[in-house]
Every structure is written in C-alpha cells, then in structure tokens.
Design an enzyme around this catalytic site. Structure first.
Site, PDB file in Angstrom:
ATOM      1  N   GLY A  11       0.820  -1.210   0.000  1.00  0.00           N
ATOM      2  CA  GLY A  11       0.000   0.000   0.000  1.00  0.00           C
ATOM      3  C   GLY A  11       0.851   1.257   0.000  1.00  0.00           C
ATOM      4  O   GLY A  11       1.893   1.314   0.654  1.00  0.00           O
ATOM      5  N   ARG A  72       1.280  -5.602  -5.941  1.00  0.00           N
ATOM      6  CA  ARG A  72       1.540  -6.813  -5.165  1.00  0.00           C
ATOM      7  C   ARG A  72       1.897  -7.935  -6.135  1.00  0.00           C
ATOM      8  O   ARG A  72       1.337  -8.012  -7.227  1.00  0.00           O
ATOM      9  CB  ARG A  72       0.328  -7.167  -4.309  1.00  0.00           C
ATOM     10  CG  ARG A  72      -0.065  -6.024  -3.373  1.00  0.00           C
ATOM     11  CD  ARG A  72      -1.201  -6.414  -2.445  1.00  0.00           C
ATOM     12  NE  ARG A  72      -1.721  -5.260  -1.737  1.00  0.00           N
ATOM     13  CZ  ARG A  72      -1.193  -4.726  -0.644  1.00  0.00           C
ATOM     14  NH1 ARG A  72      -0.098  -5.272  -0.133  1.00  0.00           N
ATOM     15  NH2 ARG A  72      -1.728  -3.673  -0.063  1.00  0.00           N
ATOM     16  N   ASP A 103       5.165  -4.929   6.174  1.00  0.00           N
ATOM     17  CA  ASP A 103       5.729  -6.224   6.568  1.00  0.00           C
ATOM     18  C   ASP A 103       5.891  -7.179   5.395  1.00  0.00           C
ATOM     19  O   ASP A 103       6.903  -7.878   5.293  1.00  0.00           O
ATOM     20  CB  ASP A 103       4.890  -6.862   7.673  1.00  0.00           C
ATOM     21  CG  ASP A 103       3.421  -7.002   7.301  1.00  0.00           C
ATOM     22  OD1 ASP A 103       3.021  -6.520   6.226  1.00  0.00           O
ATOM     23  OD2 ASP A 103       2.675  -7.603   8.098  1.00  0.00           O
ATOM     24  N   THR A 125       3.928   2.909   5.834  1.00  0.00           N
ATOM     25  CA  THR A 125       2.540   2.466   5.913  1.00  0.00           C
ATOM     26  C   THR A 125       1.778   3.382   6.852  1.00  0.00           C
ATOM     27  O   THR A 125       2.298   3.772   7.905  1.00  0.00           O
ATOM     28  CB  THR A 125       2.425   1.014   6.420  1.00  0.00           C
ATOM     29  OG1 THR A 125       1.067   0.735   6.774  1.00  0.00           O
ATOM     30  CG2 THR A 125       3.304   0.765   7.625  1.00  0.00           C
ATOM     31  N   ASP A 127      -0.647   2.598   8.681  1.00  0.00           N
ATOM     32  CA  ASP A 127      -1.172   1.881   9.844  1.00  0.00           C
ATOM     33  C   ASP A 127      -0.266   1.973  11.070  1.00  0.00           C
ATOM     34  O   ASP A 127      -0.709   1.665  12.184  1.00  0.00           O
ATOM     35  CB  ASP A 127      -1.383   0.398   9.503  1.00  0.00           C
ATOM     36  CG  ASP A 127      -2.550   0.185   8.558  1.00  0.00           C
ATOM     37  OD1 ASP A 127      -3.400   1.086   8.453  1.00  0.00           O
ATOM     38  OD2 ASP A 127      -2.601  -0.879   7.911  1.00  0.00           O
ATOM     39  N   ASP A 129       2.080   0.003  11.947  1.00  0.00           N
ATOM     40  CA  ASP A 129       2.003  -1.342  12.531  1.00  0.00           C
ATOM     41  C   ASP A 129       3.287  -2.145  12.398  1.00  0.00           C
ATOM     42  O   ASP A 129       3.255  -3.381  12.509  1.00  0.00           O
ATOM     43  CB  ASP A 129       0.843  -2.120  11.891  1.00  0.00           C
ATOM     44  CG  ASP A 129       1.009  -2.288  10.382  1.00  0.00           C
ATOM     45  OD1 ASP A 129       1.905  -1.638   9.798  1.00  0.00           O
ATOM     46  OD2 ASP A 129       0.245  -3.065   9.783  1.00  0.00           O
ATOM     47  N   ARG A 171      -6.312  -2.743   9.789  1.00  0.00           N
ATOM     48  CA  ARG A 171      -6.807  -4.117   9.786  1.00  0.00           C
ATOM     49  C   ARG A 171      -6.376  -4.866  11.046  1.00  0.00           C
ATOM     50  O   ARG A 171      -7.160  -5.555  11.677  1.00  0.00           O
ATOM     51  CB  ARG A 171      -6.304  -4.850   8.537  1.00  0.00           C
ATOM     52  CG  ARG A 171      -6.870  -6.263   8.387  1.00  0.00           C
ATOM     53  CD  ARG A 171      -6.332  -6.949   7.140  1.00  0.00           C
ATOM     54  NE  ARG A 171      -4.899  -7.165   7.227  1.00  0.00           N
ATOM     55  CZ  ARG A 171      -4.014  -6.686   6.338  1.00  0.00           C
ATOM     56  NH1 ARG A 171      -4.421  -5.952   5.332  1.00  0.00           N
ATOM     57  NH2 ARG A 171      -2.723  -6.933   6.481  1.00  0.00           N
TER      58      ARG A 171
END
Length: 319
Positions: A11, A72, A103, A125, A127, A129, A171
């Site tokens: 992303g 991807r 990741d 990212t 997120d 995360d 997510r």
C-alpha cells in the site's frame, strides 16, 4: 557497492516520495548510481528498471503516493519468481536494494538478502504497525487527514444531534483510530488490540444524554468490525439516530506533513549509509527520536503494541 536499486511495495503512504528523493540524492552524494524499480517486486521480475538522477526526484517531496508506483506480486513469492528478479538485478549490475513498504515488503527483502542481495527496508505504511520503530512514514499524514474529517463530521453531528460511527483503516493495528480518537475528542474508540465492549460504549452515550449531550463520535478501526454493525447496535439499543462514515482510501492520499517528510529524509539517507557499511537484511526505524536498525525478520516476529497509556487516557478524557 556501486549501484543501489529502490522500490516501493504494498500500500502507498504519504512520504514515500520524500524517502525516494532522500535515497536517490544520498546515493548520488556518495558517488553511487541509483536505479528506480517500478511497480514493486513484480516490476523487478519484469525488468521495469531505469537509472535515476538528481532531476528524476525534483519536485516530488510534497507529493503523496509513490512515483515508482506499487503492486503486489504473487509471482515473487515463488522460487521461480525470485530467480527472475535476481537475474534482472544481475543484468543491471545492482548490488543492493532499498525497499519502502510494510511487513510483506520486508519479507521479500529478507528473501533477496538470503539469496545474496543486500537489502534494507524503510517502513512506509499509514497503519503504523511495524515493530522496531515508533512511527512509520505516512502515519502522521493519515492521522491528520482523519482528524480533519472527524472535526467536520462533528459539526454535522452537533447540528443534527446524532451519533456518528466513523471507520478508519487499521486491519490489525489500532494506532490510527486511537491517536485520531484522542486528538479529535471521540467519545469511544474501538481497536483490534482491545476486545470491544459495546455495553460500555452504550452506557457512555447514555450518561452523555443524561447531562444534556445529544451527539457522539465513535471511532472504529476496520479490523475490529464493521462500523455499520456497531451503528445498528447503538441505534437498536438506544433508539437514536446514527450515521456511518467510512473514510476509506482518502486516508492514504494527500501531501505529506512536515513530520513525515523529515522522517522519510532521515530514514532514506540512513538506509544508504547502512548498505555502504555492508549491512544487509535490516530495517530502519526511529525510536525515541534516534535512528535505529534491526534484523528485518526478528523485528517482524515481534508484535507491535499500542500505547496502553494513550488508550487509558482516551477513556479518562471521554467520561
């Protein structure tokens, strides 16, 4: 090391272009040739590669997205796909790669390192995360995008005395919902790391009504469930009007904030330094405002944790 490749994968996130710019110019400053690999690992397999120059990254520091594009690649997950990728790197004489992404992107970088191609990963990212860094590139910009949207929605919620349930990205990680919820004064925040307690959410809305409050903002991270379902539950239990807003991909776009631009600049240059020092299979990050680097897989094996203090603060401030 005479030639370094750079790619973005997964992303997109605001600040990726600033990181690309930093890598390219740091390479050129150190008399290293730098090659842009377009469309992520799939582009590497297919040979979408070209040399970048100072002018190649002019006027991109303020742009969202990634000028190298992203995709991807299921093919890269196979040995045959990685064989094709390495053949392309050998063809172009690329000695090492810098990968900007999350990741999944880092796991690909580790695979290449295991095949003799030194790689360094830059966490990009929204997120936030990725273990091993306090912040990822793009998080701050996305956070401010969410806050701006919530502020506007609150105006409408106040005017019409309604309950608004707002779904944000995340997510597996609740940082975006948690930070934006605290910053925007949300009454309740639902995140994947904490089992949702709808009885508490409903009770908080009831207490607000009892003291004359007629509107509330509920922040929901997508990974904890559907905002529509939570809104319906609130409506059915309290018999009040609810509205749902799913912010979606608006959170990924936009010009990066000053923080994301500076972070991207620091991490990009640091990545080049590590490759020149012979480091490989590493990811860079920032902890307590200091640049750090970790083994990619060891870092990813750790579980990214939310700030319990910040979560408790959100409960205290939303009584």
């Amino acid at each position: 090391m005479k030639r370094i490749g750079i790619l973005t994968s997964g992303g997109d996130a605001p600040g990726m272009n600033a990181a690309i710019r930093s890598v390219v110019r740091s390479c050129i400053y150190n008399n290293i040739e730098v090659f842009g690999i377009y469309y992520g690992y799939q582009g590497l397999i297919e040979g979408h590669i070209e040399q970048l120059h100072i002018g190649s990254v002019g006027d991109i520091i303020q742009k969202g997205g990634t000028v190298l594009y992203s995709s991807r690649s299921e093919e890269f997950k196979t040995e045959e796909g990685r064989d094709k990728a390495i053949a392309q790197l050998n063809h172009y004489g690329i000695d090492g790669i810098i990968v900007i992404g999350g990741d999944g992107s880092f796991k690909g970088a580790k695979k290449l390192t295991e095949r003799g191609i030194p790689c360094v990963g830059i966490p990009g990212t929204i997120d936030n995360d990725i273990p091993g860094t306090d912040y990822t590139i793009g998080f701050d910009t996305a956070l401010n995008t969410v806050i701006e949207a919530v502020d506007k929605i609150r105006d409408t919620a106040t005017s019409h005395e309604r309950i608004y349930v707002i779904e944000v990205m995340g997510r597996d990680a609740g940082d975006l919902a948690l930070w934006s919820g605290v910053a925007a004064g949300a009454e309740s925040i639902l995140i994947p790391e904490v089992p949702p307690n709808m009885a508490e959410v409903v009770d908080k809305i009831k207490r607000g009504h009892e003291r004359g409050k007629r509107h509330s903002i509920i922040l929901v991270a997508e990974g904890v469930g559907s905002a529509v379902d939570y809104a319906d539950q609130i409506k059915n239990e309290l018999h009040v009007e609810t509205r749902v807003t799913v912010l979606g991909h608006t959170q990924r776009g936009g010009s990066p904030t000053a923080y994301d631009r500076v972070l991207a600049g620091r991490l990009g240059a640091f990545s080049v330094d590590l490759l020149l020092k012979g480091e490989q299979g590493r990811m860079v990050g920032i902890e307590h405002n200091q640049l750090v680097h970790h083994d990619i897989i060891e870092a990813l094996d750790q579980k990214r944790k939310i700030s319990k203090d910040l979560y408790e603060l959100s409960n205290q401030l939303s009584i």
